[in-house]
Design a protein around this motif. Structure first.
Motif, mmCIF file in Angstrom:
data_model
loop_
_atom_site.group_PDB
_atom_site.id
_atom_site.type_symbol
_atom_site.label_atom_id
_atom_site.label_comp_id
_atom_site.label_asym_id
_atom_site.label_seq_id
_atom_site.Cartn_x
_atom_site.Cartn_y
_atom_site.Cartn_z
ATOM 1 N N LEU A 164 3.198 2.515 1.162
ATOM 2 C CA LEU A 164 2.272 2.374 2.297
ATOM 3 C C LEU A 164 1.483 3.643 2.578
ATOM 4 O O LEU A 164 0.294 3.588 2.863
ATOM 5 N N LEU A 165 2.158 4.761 2.513
ATOM 6 C CA LEU A 165 1.509 6.012 2.897
ATOM 7 C C LEU A 165 0.260 6.301 2.062
ATOM 8 O O LEU A 165 -0.795 6.554 2.623
ATOM 9 N N PRO A 166 0.372 6.246 0.746
ATOM 10 C CA PRO A 166 -0.847 6.501 -0.025
ATOM 11 C C PRO A 166 -1.956 5.515 0.307
ATOM 12 O O PRO A 166 -3.117 5.887 0.372
ATOM 13 N N ALA A 167 -1.591 4.245 0.546
ATOM 14 C CA ALA A 167 -2.626 3.261 0.873
ATOM 15 C C ALA A 167 -3.340 3.658 2.153
ATOM 16 O O ALA A 167 -4.562 3.619 2.232
ATOM 17 N N ALA A 168 -2.543 4.052 3.161
ATOM 18 C CA ALA A 168 -3.149 4.465 4.431
ATOM 19 C C ALA A 168 -4.009 5.707 4.232
ATOM 20 O O ALA A 168 -5.151 5.776 4.684
ATOM 21 N N VAL A 169 -3.437 6.674 3.512
ATOM 22 C CA VAL A 169 -4.146 7.933 3.351
ATOM 23 C C VAL A 169 -5.402 7.758 2.495
ATOM 24 O O VAL A 169 -6.422 8.393 2.725
ATOM 25 N N PHE A 170 -5.338 6.883 1.499
ATOM 26 C CA PHE A 170 -6.505 6.625 0.652
ATOM 27 C C PHE A 170 -7.683 6.151 1.485
ATOM 28 O O PHE A 170 -8.801 6.607 1.346
ATOM 29 N N ASN A 171 -7.397 5.165 2.348
ATOM 30 C CA ASN A 171 -8.483 4.629 3.161
ATOM 31 C C ASN A 171 -9.004 5.677 4.111
ATOM 32 O O ASN A 171 -10.184 5.778 4.382
#
Lengths: 315, 584
Positions: B13-20
């Motif tokens: 989840l974290l990378p997905a959030a941070v990517f956006n």
């Protein structure tokens, strides 16, 4: 756990206030003049005085109070180096970029580091073990501008020279347009933490694997590998967790060198240039953000500790 | 493995959030345009406000967005009509009358009027909005008194808050009444100067004297009700939807820290002579990367490679895309020329003979070929020869490299020299700043002074800000210095050594020199003016408050077959709108 959270949340504004006072004093004492031209040319004394009055730079007390008053409403003031740009906008644009790069780098470091450490612990004193510890040593010793430039030259440059027509092979030449831009800088930024994590994991595991309860587990019939994954790893992981807190906060607020080398519009350059040019507004804004992040991450680490090892009492 | 699950979840989840989060502000789409002029700079533009700018980087863009009364022709370096025709000048060189072109237009179609110029220069003279080059407006009659008057008003207002709006109205009327800027009609601007100044047209052609669109710019001013101070909404000079320009280009996009895009101003009076219709300026921080980006063809032009390592190699390679061009600036060592140092102790360099000897004992040629390896033109004078039309210092006035003559000078003044007895010369200290490649020349020159003149010189590297502080306070014996001229007129160099000039770190104070500068300033005939300035430079060089070392150069990378009609000159008057970029 709630007492810990409550205690930390009360401490947060107090610590930030202390950080503000220290940074403010240091920023005022540093030589330099944000209103001076880059070539060192000085305006006339009356003009210089007028410019300082525009920003309250001639009155530290007024400056401090105005700053705090505005900061509480989210206005961190104008940047002195870039007239017209607000500090909140600069940080608002740059922090997500640095954060993304930092988190990716740490995630990569975690992946590579624990894998290397675990493999080494499974086969101690094998070529794999020695090899991964050797790479770890290299990762810690090489400065980031060396690894960064090497990766850039090899990853982006060499591919373009050797296979100019295979454009899909060409990694981007720096910049920040999409996830492809993350690969090389995250690798460069993550190599050193990966090395630390590899060593911490490897040594922690070696320690734990020799303990009595592991011997019991193996006596009960578990293989080396099963014992490692089921029991040893989570205990050997604690030092890595301690390291991760500050490491993530640091990686998220930008690495000046990596961002320079890969042309990433992150917070690192603003951090350094704010000091160099004595841009007090920008400097205070960035330091306060960094302090808040550090406190937040340390809190996360403490919470994670309790989760990983129920014996640890947080209160 | 209950603890592994949350970790795995976090890991996903974290990378997905941070990517956006991290890629959430993409650059606006820019259709590829091979005829656009694309280039890269290493540091961000600081401001597009013509009255606030001081950096070269900024003026490059400001010169493309705004057109002052006059402009500098990049080939002849002469002043030519810009938004106005060449001015009528009164006999005593104090009154200049400019007539604006009737087809001069802002990017929103409005005609450019004399009020636009008056409002722009008014902003520079307000203490509330003053900036680095505001001093360059103080030669206008009544300007300095107005500045002081407003300062006093602000102090009054600080004591009696609430009078801000009234005071502002009074300020506007006071400016109209007392400052020598008249706008009898929309197309006429009459400037009256405090003293006869023949080089005022050069200032009128300099970026800081650009106009601003008065209706919108004055609407962006707010009077603070408590302090009475006026502030300008900084967003005006950042937002492409608000910024109105009168030059060849208008601002299309400014993604701070990443990219700036300018498009042709459709209302520009010479819009059909434009060689290109779009300028894209990228920010590329690292020099390795900017060079790689240039080589890959993603940028057409690289204005200046800071790294001496790459630059020296490129100059030596036989490439037709490397242009090493003289720049109107000089690199020199400043000699403290005051009778005492800042701590009251006697200044060893107070004696001109010692300064002259040191200045004559620098092997400039070896320095530029073997130490800096950039083959800069050696400097034996302060004003770079050939940089200003009509200005030539005779060769006998230049400072030569002559160690024997230097030793003779010392002996004649009674000092000890190698092999001869005399008064000992104390150890001298040379300070320079870190991080600019100044160490090599400093060590080489110090060594040479020791070998040839027997003088002990210690060197010290300090951080840039510290060097500036030391220089400003006269707290040095020998310090590294440099100076760039602003426009092609000798005063832009020689005024530096006027006794009360704020940037005169050497402390050189010579009333005869100041008098020559005043005469040059008042002489309407350019040849007559140049003779005064030449005499002044001759006098200054003879007293040796500085030892000129080399003249700066600028390194540009561009393929002349593709990037055409690009005249490089020493003054960074690039006239970007003339450049034609042909696709491969």
């Amino acid at each position: 756990m709630t007492t810990l959270l409550a205690r930390r949340l009360i401490q947060l504004p107090l610590i930030l206030a202390l950080v503000f006072v220290i940074t403010f004093t240091l920023a005022w004492a540093v030589p330099g003049d944000p209103l001076r031209a880059t070539d060192g040319r000085k305006p006339q004394p009356e003009v210089e005085a007028a410019m300082r009055a525009q920003y309250n730079l001639d009155d530290p007390v007024a400056f401090a109070f105005n700053y705090l008053g505005d900061a509480l409403t989210g206005d961190f003031g104008p940047s002195l180096q870039y007239p017209g740009q607000r500090v909140a906008d600069i940080i608002g644009d740059a922090l997500p970029v640095s954060a993304t790069l930092g988190v990716t780098a740490i995630a990569l470091a975690l992946l590579l580091g624990t894998t290397a450490g675990v493999l080494g612990a499974l086969k101690p004193r094998s070529p794999l073990d020695a090899g991964s510890l050797g790479v770890a040593l290299l990762g810690i010793s090489l400065p980031s501008f060396v690894t960064g430039t090497l990766l850039l030259a090899l990853g982006a440059g060499l591919a373009r020279q050797l296979a100019p027509d295979l454009t899909w092979l060409h990694l981007p030449l720096g910049g920040w347009t999409g996830p492809a831009n993350l690969i090389l800088p995250a690798l460069a930024l993550g190599l050193a933490p990966a090395a630390y994590i590899a060593r911490l994991t490897r040594l922690g595991l070696a320690d734990v694997m020799a303990s009595d309860y592991l011997r019991t587990a193996r006596a009960k019939g578990l293989s080396n590998r099963q014992a490692l994954f089921r029991h040893a790893l989570k205990n050997a992981f604690l030092p890595v967790l301690s390291f991760l807190g500050p490491a993530t906060a640091s990686a998220m607020t930008g690495s000046f060198v990596i961002e320079q080398v890969f042309n990433i519009p992150g917070l690192g350059e603003h951090f350094v240039n704010a000091v160099r040019n004595k841009d007090q507004f920008l400097l205070l804004g960035i330091v306060l953000v960094y302090a808040a992040l550090l406190i937040a991450f340390n809190l996360l680490v403490d919470l994670a500790y309790a989760f990983v090892d129920p014996r640890i009492s947080l209160d | 493995m209950r603890w592994a699950l949350p970790l795995i979840l976090l890991a996903l989840l974290l990378p997905a959030a941070v990517f956006n989060f991290g890629f959430g502000r993409p650059l606006p789409d820019l259709p590829p345009d091979k005829t656009a002029l694309t280039f890269a700079v290493p540091s961000p533009v600081k401001t597009l406000d013509p009255q606030r700018a001081t950096a070269l980087n900024d003026f490059r863009i400001i010169d493309a967005l705004f057109e002052p009364l006059l402009t500098v022709d990049p080939e002849t370096l002469q002043l030519v009509p810009g938004a106005a025709s060449l001015p009528g000048v009164s006999d005593d060189a104090t009154t200049y009358t400019f007539t604006l072109r009737d087809d001069a237009r802002w990017s929103n179609g409005d005609p450019v009027t004399s009020h636009d110029f008056k409002h722009a220069w008014f902003r520079a003279l307000l203490p509330d909005l003053a900036a680095g080059y505001s001093g360059k407006f103080m030669l206008i009659k009544g300007a300095k008194p107005f500045f002081d008057w407003r300062n006093d008003k602000l102090k009054e207002l600080a004591q009696t808050p609430g009078q801000g709006k009234q005071a502002w109205q009074k300020t506007l009327t006071h400016f109209d009444a007392t400052v020598g800027l008249q706008t009898p009609d929309d197309r006429t601007l009459i400037v009256t100067l405090e003293k006869p100044t023949a080089y005022f047209p050069d200032l009128a052609g300099f970026g800081i004297y650009s106009p601003v669109h008065a209706p919108t710019a004055s609407a962006a001013l707010t009077v603070d009700p408590t302090t009475g101070r006026v502030t300008m909404d900084p967003n005006y000079f950042i937002d492409p939807d608000r910024l109105i320009s009168n030059g060849p280009y208008q601002l299309t996009e400014w993604s701070f820290g990443r990219r700036m895009v300018l498009d042709a101003n459709p209302h520009y009076h010479a819009a059909d002579t434009l060689g290109n219709h779009r300028i894209v300026q990228h920010l590329i921080r690292g020099e390795a990367l900017s060079f790689m980006t240039y080589e890959s063809g993603e940028v057409d032009w690289l204005p200046g490679l800071p790294s001496a390592a790459i630059a020296a190699e490129l100059i030596r390679a036989n490439r037709n895309d490397v242009h090493n061009v003289p720049s109107a600036g000089t690199y020199f060592y400043i000699f403290n020329s005051r009778p005492t140092l800042s701590d009251g102790s006697p200044n060893p360099l107070a004696d001109p003979a010692l300064r002259q000897a040191l200045a004559r004992c620098i092997d400039r040629q070896t320095l530029v070929s073997k130490v800096t390896r950039m083959d800069q033109p050696t400097a034996n004078t302060f004003v770079p020869p050939g940089s200003i039309a009509g200005y030539t210092l005779p060769p006998e006035d230049a400072i030569p490299y002559d160690p024997a003559a230097a030793r003779q000078l010392l002996r004649d003044a009674g000092y000890a020299t190698p092999g001869h007895a005399g008064n000992p010369i104390p150890t001298l200290k040379l300070v320079y700043n870190t991080g600019g490649g100044h160490e090599g020349p400093a060590l080489a020159i110090a060594r040479h002074w020791k070998d040839e003149l027997g003088i002990d010189v210690t060197t010290e590297a300090v951080e840039w800000n510290r060097l500036i502080d030391l220089r400003n306070n006269g707290n040095f014996v020998i310090a590294r210095g440099g100076w760039f001229g602003d426009y092609p007129h000798p005063s832009t160099f020689l005024e530096l050594f006027r006794s009360d000039d704020g940037n005169n770190d050497s402390g050189y104070a010579n009333p005869d020199y100041d008098a020559l500068l005043d005469q040059g300033r008042a002489a309407l005939d350019p040849d007559e003016a140049n003779r005064f300035y030449e005499q002044a430079e001759r006098m200054m060089l003879a007293d040796a408050p500085i030892a000129p070392i080399y003249h700066y150069t600028q390194l540009h990378l561009f393929d002349p077959n593709r990037v055409q009609n690009f005249t490089l000159n020493a003054w960074n008057k690039s006239a970007l709108h003339r450049i034609r970029v042909t696709p491969e």
